[in-house]
Design a protein around this motif. Structure first.
Motif, PDB file in Angstrom:
ATOM      1  N   GLY A   1      -5.681   8.690 -17.805  1.00  0.00           N
ATOM      2  CA  GLY A   1      -5.923   7.753 -17.817  1.00  0.00           C
ATOM      3  C   GLY A   1      -7.208   8.446 -16.164  1.00  0.00           C
ATOM      4  O   GLY A   1      -6.771   9.619 -15.417  1.00  0.00           O
ATOM      5  N   LEU A   2      -7.716   7.081 -15.847  1.00  0.00           N
ATOM      6  CA  LEU A   2      -9.384   8.049 -14.690  1.00  0.00           C
ATOM      7  C   LEU A   2      -8.810   6.910 -13.436  1.00  0.00           C
ATOM      8  O   LEU A   2      -8.801   5.971 -13.330  1.00  0.00           O
ATOM      9  CB  LEU A   2     -10.406   8.678 -15.554  1.00  0.00           C
ATOM     10  N   TYR A   3      -8.683   7.377 -12.357  1.00  0.00           N
ATOM     11  CA  TYR A   3      -8.886   7.092 -11.866  1.00  0.00           C
ATOM     12  C   TYR A   3     -10.361   6.804 -10.915  1.00  0.00           C
ATOM     13  O   TYR A   3     -10.384   7.973 -10.450  1.00  0.00           O
ATOM     14  CB  TYR A   3      -7.693   6.786 -10.280  1.00  0.00           C
ATOM     15  N   PHE A   4     -11.228   5.728 -10.078  1.00  0.00           N
ATOM     16  CA  PHE A   4     -13.244   6.130  -9.508  1.00  0.00           C
ATOM     17  C   PHE A   4     -12.259   5.516  -8.291  1.00  0.00           C
ATOM     18  O   PHE A   4     -12.014   4.413  -8.245  1.00  0.00           O
ATOM     19  CB  PHE A   4     -13.240   5.504 -10.479  1.00  0.00           C
ATOM     20  N   ALA A   5     -12.049   6.545  -7.525  1.00  0.00           N
ATOM     21  CA  ALA A   5     -12.332   6.239  -5.868  1.00  0.00           C
ATOM     22  C   ALA A   5     -13.720   6.046  -5.145  1.00  0.00           C
ATOM     23  O   ALA A   5     -14.860   6.735  -6.342  1.00  0.00           O
ATOM     24  CB  ALA A   5     -11.876   7.190  -5.237  1.00  0.00           C
ATOM     25  N   GLY A   6     -13.434   5.465  -3.902  1.00  0.00           N
ATOM     26  CA  GLY A   6     -15.165   5.269  -3.487  1.00  0.00           C
ATOM     27  C   GLY A   6     -15.514   6.508  -2.633  1.00  0.00           C
ATOM     28  O   GLY A   6     -14.604   7.873  -2.940  1.00  0.00           O
ATOM     29  N   ALA A   7     -16.359   5.964  -2.304  1.00  0.00           N
ATOM     30  CA  ALA A   7     -17.696   7.511  -2.054  1.00  0.00           C
ATOM     31  C   ALA A   7     -17.216   8.481  -0.670  1.00  0.00           C
ATOM     32  O   ALA A   7     -17.496   9.917  -0.006  1.00  0.00           O
ATOM     33  CB  ALA A   7     -19.047   7.624  -1.700  1.00  0.00           C
TER      34      ALA A   7
END
Length: 258
Positions: A228-234
């Motif tokens: 699975g993927l974790y999408f973090a902030g910039a």
């Protein structure tokens, strides 16, 4: 005059269900003091009374402290990387997906994800789960009505396709709205849902103490299925992702190890 922050932390936990202990202290206390002064209060005890008596003051405090700022497709280039990973990495492995948009604020991010899924006809196991600590903001997200400024990063073809215009406001259409379910959730205090293929949690970790961030990263990893993927902030690079059983696949996207 020294402000009684310990009283105020306990008061917000009890009366607003808002746990402030995990936030970076200097930054948090500066924001509380500013919010107190803007409300015309001189002490935190007095400010607590103002918040309790005035719903507008309460909402201003929550907005200021919990940073209710978001955009559709915020950091567009990073969102394009997310879309590419979603299509190239996840869909070949999983025929249907579970997706969680945490700290979703006004819902722009969750609806952005829903538009990507609609574009690629991605199947979902459940509705996209979108959570935030602020119930009033969640209600705005459920309504799904935005002004033109809030859509500033949205391409016109997506605005035309997925929004209805009325009196200068834009409402998310039902096909997108019905794919998202909004619920209250506190990243610090509450249990985390499990078996997600994607967790999007952006631009909130920077406000937490390091030990709280570490705990949240562990819980996010535990909530992901292997792969699975974790999408973090910039601005939220994880410097040692392996300690959370994560591998960096792009600048701000991490994959849970098998």
């Amino acid at each position: 005059m020294e402000l009684n922050y310990e009283f105020f932390y306990q008061w917000t936990t009890k009366n607003l269900k808002l746990n402030l202990d995990g936030y970076k202290e200097t930054q948090l206390q500066r924001r509380i003091a500013t919010s107190m002064k803007n409300a015309g209060a001189e002490t935190l005890e007095e400010y607590a009374d103002v918040i309790k008596a005035n719903p507008e003051a309460k909402q201003k405090f929550l907005d200021y402290i919990t940073i209710n700022v978001t955009d559709f497709f915020r950091n567009k280039d990073i969102f394009e990387e997310f879309e590419e990973q979603l299509i190239s990495e996840l869909l070949p492995k999983f025929p249907s997906l579970k997706i969680w948009s945490a700290a979703c604020s006004t819902g722009a991010e969750a609806y952005s994800i829903a538009m990507i899924l609609a574009k690629h006809q991605v199947k979902l196991q459940n509705k996209i789960l979108a959570t935030d600590i602020d119930e009033t903001i969640l209600q705005k997200a459920r309504v799904g009505v935005y002004n033109e400024y809030e859509l500033k990063n949205l391409e016109y073809n997506l605005r035309d396709k997925y929004f209805q215009e009325k009196d200068g406001k834009y409402e998310v259409n039902k096909s997108i709205k019905h794919t998202v379910e909004f619920k209250r959730h506190d990243l610090i205090s509450d249990d985390y849902p499990k078996n997600y293929h994607v967790i999007v949690c952006r631009n909130v970790m920077i406000y937490f103490k390091n030990e709280v961030k570490n705990d949240i990263y562990r819980k996010i990893s535990d909530s992901l299925v292997p792969g699975g993927l974790y999408f973090a902030g910039a601005t939220e690079t994880i410097y040692n992702p392996t300690q959370y059983n994560l591998t960096k696949v792009t600048s701000f996207i991490y994959q849970k190890d098998a």
